[in-house]
Design a protein around this motif. Structure first.
Motif, PDB file in Angstrom:
ATOM      1  N   VAL A  22       0.814  -1.226   0.000  1.00  0.00           N
ATOM      2  CA  VAL A  22       0.000   0.000   0.000  1.00  0.00           C
ATOM      3  C   VAL A  22       0.847   1.276   0.000  1.00  0.00           C
ATOM      4  O   VAL A  22       0.581   2.184  -0.792  1.00  0.00           O
ATOM      5  CB  VAL A  22      -1.039  -0.025   1.154  1.00  0.00           C
ATOM      6  CG1 VAL A  22      -1.642   1.363   1.384  1.00  0.00           C
ATOM      7  CG2 VAL A  22      -2.135  -1.024   0.833  1.00  0.00           C
ATOM      8  N   PRO A  23       1.879   1.414   0.864  1.00  0.00           N
ATOM      9  CA  PRO A  23       2.681   2.650   0.790  1.00  0.00           C
ATOM     10  C   PRO A  23       3.279   2.875  -0.600  1.00  0.00           C
ATOM     11  O   PRO A  23       3.295   4.018  -1.095  1.00  0.00           O
ATOM     12  CB  PRO A  23       3.793   2.431   1.826  1.00  0.00           C
ATOM     13  CG  PRO A  23       3.258   1.420   2.763  1.00  0.00           C
ATOM     14  CD  PRO A  23       2.311   0.563   1.987  1.00  0.00           C
ATOM     15  N   ALA A  24       3.737   1.805  -1.243  1.00  0.00           N
ATOM     16  CA  ALA A  24       4.306   1.954  -2.588  1.00  0.00           C
ATOM     17  C   ALA A  24       3.233   2.401  -3.576  1.00  0.00           C
ATOM     18  O   ALA A  24       3.492   3.224  -4.468  1.00  0.00           O
ATOM     19  CB  ALA A  24       4.946   0.640  -3.044  1.00  0.00           C
ATOM     20  N   ALA A  25       2.028   1.872  -3.406  1.00  0.00           N
ATOM     21  CA  ALA A  25       0.934   2.280  -4.295  1.00  0.00           C
ATOM     22  C   ALA A  25       0.572   3.740  -4.069  1.00  0.00           C
ATOM     23  O   ALA A  25       0.343   4.498  -5.023  1.00  0.00           O
ATOM     24  CB  ALA A  25      -0.285   1.384  -4.057  1.00  0.00           C
ATOM     25  N   LEU A  26       0.539   4.163  -2.794  1.00  0.00           N
ATOM     26  CA  LEU A  26       0.241   5.572  -2.504  1.00  0.00           C
ATOM     27  C   LEU A  26       1.325   6.471  -3.087  1.00  0.00           C
ATOM     28  O   LEU A  26       1.039   7.545  -3.626  1.00  0.00           O
ATOM     29  CB  LEU A  26       0.153   5.790  -0.983  1.00  0.00           C
ATOM     30  CG  LEU A  26      -1.052   5.154  -0.281  1.00  0.00           C
ATOM     31  CD1 LEU A  26      -0.914   5.306   1.240  1.00  0.00           C
ATOM     32  CD2 LEU A  26      -2.364   5.771  -0.762  1.00  0.00           C
ATOM     33  N   ALA A  27       2.576   6.004  -2.970  1.00  0.00           N
ATOM     34  CA  ALA A  27       3.689   6.780  -3.516  1.00  0.00           C
ATOM     35  C   ALA A  27       3.546   6.930  -5.029  1.00  0.00           C
ATOM     36  O   ALA A  27       3.734   8.024  -5.580  1.00  0.00           O
ATOM     37  CB  ALA A  27       5.016   6.112  -3.172  1.00  0.00           C
ATOM     38  N   ALA A  28       3.199   5.842  -5.705  1.00  0.00           N
ATOM     39  CA  ALA A  28       3.051   5.897  -7.163  1.00  0.00           C
ATOM     40  C   ALA A  28       1.910   6.829  -7.560  1.00  0.00           C
ATOM     41  O   ALA A  28       2.025   7.620  -8.502  1.00  0.00           O
ATOM     42  CB  ALA A  28       2.810   4.487  -7.705  1.00  0.00           C
ATOM     43  N   LEU A  29       0.811   6.751  -6.806  1.00  0.00           N
ATOM     44  CA  LEU A  29      -0.327   7.632  -7.096  1.00  0.00           C
ATOM     45  C   LEU A  29       0.055   9.090  -6.884  1.00  0.00           C
ATOM     46  O   LEU A  29      -0.254   9.964  -7.707  1.00  0.00           O
ATOM     47  CB  LEU A  29      -1.484   7.299  -6.157  1.00  0.00           C
ATOM     48  CG  LEU A  29      -2.467   6.218  -6.593  1.00  0.00           C
ATOM     49  CD1 LEU A  29      -3.516   6.023  -5.506  1.00  0.00           C
ATOM     50  CD2 LEU A  29      -3.132   6.584  -7.921  1.00  0.00           C
ATOM     51  N   ALA A  30       0.730   9.339  -5.750  1.00  0.00           N
ATOM     52  CA  ALA A  30       1.124  10.720  -5.432  1.00  0.00           C
ATOM     53  C   ALA A  30       2.041  11.258  -6.516  1.00  0.00           C
ATOM     54  O   ALA A  30       1.898  12.393  -6.978  1.00  0.00           O
ATOM     55  CB  ALA A  30       1.796  10.783  -4.066  1.00  0.00           C
ATOM     56  N   ARG A  31       2.994  10.426  -6.942  1.00  0.00           N
ATOM     57  CA  ARG A  31       3.919  10.882  -7.976  1.00  0.00           C
ATOM     58  C   ARG A  31       3.177  11.195  -9.275  1.00  0.00           C
ATOM     59  O   ARG A  31       3.493  12.153  -9.990  1.00  0.00           O
ATOM     60  CB  ARG A  31       5.009   9.831  -8.189  1.00  0.00           C
ATOM     61  CG  ARG A  31       6.017  10.167  -9.251  1.00  0.00           C
ATOM     62  CD  ARG A  31       6.747  11.469  -8.879  1.00  0.00           C
ATOM     63  NE  ARG A  31       7.464  12.022 -10.009  1.00  0.00           N
ATOM     64  CZ  ARG A  31       8.792  12.067 -10.119  1.00  0.00           C
ATOM     65  NH1 ARG A  31       9.549  11.612  -9.141  1.00  0.00           N
ATOM     66  NH2 ARG A  31       9.356  12.580 -11.172  1.00  0.00           N
ATOM     67  N   SER A  32       2.162  10.389  -9.591  1.00  0.00           N
ATOM     68  CA  SER A  32       1.423  10.650 -10.827  1.00  0.00           C
ATOM     69  C   SER A  32       0.662  11.972 -10.725  1.00  0.00           C
ATOM     70  O   SER A  32       0.524  12.703 -11.710  1.00  0.00           O
ATOM     71  CB  SER A  32       0.489   9.490 -11.168  1.00  0.00           C
ATOM     72  OG  SER A  32      -0.640   9.498 -10.326  1.00  0.00           O
ATOM     73  N   VAL A  33       0.180  12.294  -9.519  1.00  0.00           N
ATOM     74  CA  VAL A  33      -0.508  13.573  -9.329  1.00  0.00           C
ATOM     75  C   VAL A  33       0.472  14.727  -9.484  1.00  0.00           C
ATOM     76  O   VAL A  33       0.186  15.730 -10.151  1.00  0.00           O
ATOM     77  CB  VAL A  33      -1.201  13.604  -7.940  1.00  0.00           C
ATOM     78  CG1 VAL A  33      -1.610  15.020  -7.553  1.00  0.00           C
ATOM     79  CG2 VAL A  33      -2.420  12.689  -7.949  1.00  0.00           C
ATOM     80  N   VAL A  34       1.669  14.586  -8.883  1.00  0.00           N
ATOM     81  CA  VAL A  34       2.697  15.630  -9.012  1.00  0.00           C
ATOM     82  C   VAL A  34       3.051  15.839 -10.477  1.00  0.00           C
ATOM     83  O   VAL A  34       3.153  16.975 -10.967  1.00  0.00           O
ATOM     84  CB  VAL A  34       3.955  15.230  -8.203  1.00  0.00           C
ATOM     85  CG1 VAL A  34       5.150  16.070  -8.597  1.00  0.00           C
ATOM     86  CG2 VAL A  34       3.682  15.370  -6.711  1.00  0.00           C
ATOM     87  N   ASP A  35       3.222  14.737 -11.208  1.00  0.00           N
ATOM     88  CA  ASP A  35       3.600  14.839 -12.612  1.00  0.00           C
ATOM     89  C   ASP A  35       2.501  15.498 -13.454  1.00  0.00           C
ATOM     90  O   ASP A  35       2.790  16.141 -14.464  1.00  0.00           O
ATOM     91  CB  ASP A  35       3.938  13.453 -13.178  1.00  0.00           C
ATOM     92  CG  ASP A  35       5.245  12.916 -12.608  1.00  0.00           C
ATOM     93  OD1 ASP A  35       6.022  13.725 -12.045  1.00  0.00           O
ATOM     94  OD2 ASP A  35       5.476  11.698 -12.698  1.00  0.00           O
ATOM     95  N   ALA A  36       1.257  15.327 -13.003  1.00  0.00           N
ATOM     96  CA  ALA A  36       0.145  15.916 -13.748  1.00  0.00           C
ATOM     97  C   ALA A  36      -0.034  17.397 -13.421  1.00  0.00           C
ATOM     98  O   ALA A  36      -0.845  18.077 -14.047  1.00  0.00           O
ATOM     99  CB  ALA A  36      -1.149  15.158 -13.432  1.00  0.00           C
ATOM    100  N   LEU A  37       0.686  17.890 -12.399  1.00  0.00           N
ATOM    101  CA  LEU A  37       0.523  19.284 -11.969  1.00  0.00           C
ATOM    102  C   LEU A  37       1.886  20.001 -11.988  1.00  0.00           C
ATOM    103  O   LEU A  37       2.413  20.402 -10.953  1.00  0.00           O
ATOM    104  CB  LEU A  37      -0.059  19.334 -10.547  1.00  0.00           C
ATOM    105  CG  LEU A  37      -1.420  18.672 -10.335  1.00  0.00           C
ATOM    106  CD1 LEU A  37      -1.751  18.606  -8.843  1.00  0.00           C
ATOM    107  CD2 LEU A  37      -2.520  19.435 -11.074  1.00  0.00           C
ATOM    108  N   PRO A  38       2.457  20.182 -13.186  1.00  0.00           N
ATOM    109  CA  PRO A  38       3.829  20.712 -13.241  1.00  0.00           C
ATOM    110  C   PRO A  38       3.974  22.136 -12.721  1.00  0.00           C
ATOM    111  O   PRO A  38       5.078  22.560 -12.379  1.00  0.00           O
ATOM    112  CB  PRO A  38       4.181  20.629 -14.737  1.00  0.00           C
ATOM    113  CG  PRO A  38       2.877  20.550 -15.444  1.00  0.00           C
ATOM    114  CD  PRO A  38       1.915  19.900 -14.517  1.00  0.00           C
TER     115      PRO A  38
END
Ligand SMILES: Nc1ncnc2c1ncn2[C@@H]1O[C@H](COP(=O)(O)OP(=O)(O)OP(=O)(O)O)[C@@H](O)[C@H]1O
Ligand SMILES: [Mg+2]
Length: 466
Positions: A84-100
């Motif tokens: 789960v922490p790795a999944a949250l990390a991946a999701l968070a990173r995708s959000v960061v990447d979508a909001l440059p």
């Protein structure tokens, strides 16, 4: 959070969608506490020591959650992942990447991360929509959950980064790569787990290392281990200092404390100077304020805005240097959130200042996670408490497992005339204090989180002294 379909969440996390409509959208908050699950949200099920989040999957969906992130099958719409922490990390990173366009700041250090984050957030919010964690959401769970709150309207992320070992901060910096990094200090918090201050410095410096060449490393010039991190970053370095004679670009001079320990100072920056009076208590909040000021300045805030914002900023997180004046004239300092050698010294300094016209008492619990230096560290704190002011504490009430070394350290001070008292628990400490307190006395309550002395402080605050 930015809306994501269950199919997108499965793809980003490498998970498997179960019982769910791939087009169903998560648009609400991502939480790990099922009681906080709300409409359109995502509940991340985590197996803790006392309970297993998977048991609350159905309740979270009944409360409106669109789906559950889980590591074993549940009967409701879910994305099954390995971790789960790795999944949250991946999701968070995708959000960061979508909001440059979002500018990301990370704050780390052994003491004062939350205090500084709260100050910095209250400044940066004046510049635009800002996401900052509540309390100390600073680890592999809290950090991505905070980042996931960002959406298209967000302009700034002000994040608290914690480490209990080498690599932790580097990990958090990969989840949300900061362009601005603040390092406050290198102290003994968790030093036992790290294996010494040099290791703590190595870990905290990972923030400096993670910054890009067009980033800014905001470093405390008064801490040599922090200043040395200038060598470990490609980013431009900006230092701050509250030490006399410093030539750091952001600094405080003419530091004074009022009767309740609230600092006033002149803030000096390359753009000029401005008077600042903090609403927070304790001289240790001066470097925290300077760090916040340096960050806001880099984000484009002018000097007047910074000085005004610092003066307006309040303590957002509980049990850190809360000063409560009782109707009977007793003052209670509730600093029960956490404790390590540096923060206990800072709190004892504040106690000494507040008690100038009266007597000082401290209810001190243990400082956790100090490893092999624990006994000596507790003795040193006891000694420090016995030396404050003209005659040391009037009473040191040591609670719990490290009471003996705390009191031994105080007794080392031959000239000390105060009382050394041991209490097995908070209730016993309150009893010992009850018939000793007089108007104009000041009491400090402080210990590591595990000791839960906030209840003791609350009881003292509640005693209106009728
Ligand atoms: N710069 C500082 N130096 C020493 N002590 C400090 C400093 N700033 C805050 N403190 C004290 O340290 C304690 C913890 O403060 P705070 O919660 O801001 O730190 P933190 O680094 O976020 O802690 P944690 O690691 O528990 O998240 C409080 O008792 C506070 O009064
Ligand atoms: Mg914190």
């Amino acid at each position: 959070m930015i809306p994501l379909s269950l199919a997108q969440i499965a793809r980003v996390t490498g998970g498997q969608l179960c019982h769910g409509d791939p087009d169903a959208v998560v648009s609400g908050e991502v939480v790990i506490d099922s009681r906080r699950a709300g409409p359109g949200g995502l509940f991340a099920a985590v197996a803790g020591e006392r309970s297993d989040g998977h048991d609350f999957a159905a309740a979270a969906v009944a409360a409106g959650a669109a789906a559950v992130l889980a590591t074993r099958p549940v009967t409701v719409p879910s994305v099954l992942v390995a971790d789960v922490p790795a999944a949250l990390a991946a999701l968070a990173r995708s959000v960061v990447d979508a909001l440059p366009a979002v500018r990301i700041a990370g704050i780390t250090g052994s003491s004062g991360k939350t205090s500084t984050k709260d100050l910095a957030a209250q400044l940066v919010e004046r510049l635009g929509p800002t996401i900052a964690p509540a309390g100390s959401y600073n680890n592999e769970f809290g950090h991505p959950l905070t980042v996931l709150r960002a959406d298209a309207a967000t302009r700034y992320l002000v994040l608290e980064l914690s480490a209990r070992g080498i690599g932790h901060i580097a990990y958090l910096c990969r989840v949300a790569p900061p362009r601005y990094g603040v390092v406050l200090n290198v102290g003994h918090a968790h030093a036992g787990e790290f294996g010494g201050l040099d290791q703590v410095a190595r870990a905290k410096g990972e923030l400096a290392e993670a910054l890009p060449a067009d980033g800014v490393a905001i470093l405390n010039a008064d801490d040599p281990r922090v200043l040395a991190m200038a060598e470990r970053t490609e980013a431009r370095v900006v230092t701050f200092s509250s030490a006399p004679g410093s030539d750091a670009p952001v600094r405080a001079v003419d530091i004074r404390l009022d009767d309740l320990g609230r600092p006033s100072f002149t803030l000096l920056t390359p753009e000029g100077s401005a008077p600042v009076t903090l609403r927070l208590h304790g001289a240790h909040n001066v470097p925290n304020a300077l760090a916040a000021a340096a960050l806001a300045r880099e984000l484009g805030m002018d000097l007047d805005g910074i000085a005004d914002g610092l003066g307006a900023a309040v303590a957002r997180s509980r049990w850190r240097m809360e000063v409560h004046q009782r109707p009977d004239g007793v003052t209670v300092i509730n600093d029960a959130y956490n404790a390590n050698p540096e923060s206990v010294r800072a709190a004892i300094d504040a106690l000494a200042h507040l008690a100038q016209g009266g007597r000082a008492f401290a209810i001190l619990g243990h400082m956790a996670e100090l490893g092999g230096t624990s006994r000596a560290s507790h003795e040193d704190i006891g000694e420090y408490a016995a030396r404050i002011g003209d005659s040391g504490l009037a009473g040191l009430i040591a609670v719990g497992e490290e009471a003996a070394p705390l009191l031994d350290g105080a007794r080392r001070v031959r000239s000390w005339t105060g009382e050394a008292l041991a209490a097995p628990d908070g209730a016993a400490a309150l009893e010992l204090l009850a018939n000793r307190l007089k108007p104009s006395d000041v009491v400090l309550v402080k210990a590591s989180r595990a000791a839960h002395l906030e209840g003791v402080a609350a009881a003292l605050e509640g005693e209106a002294g009728q």
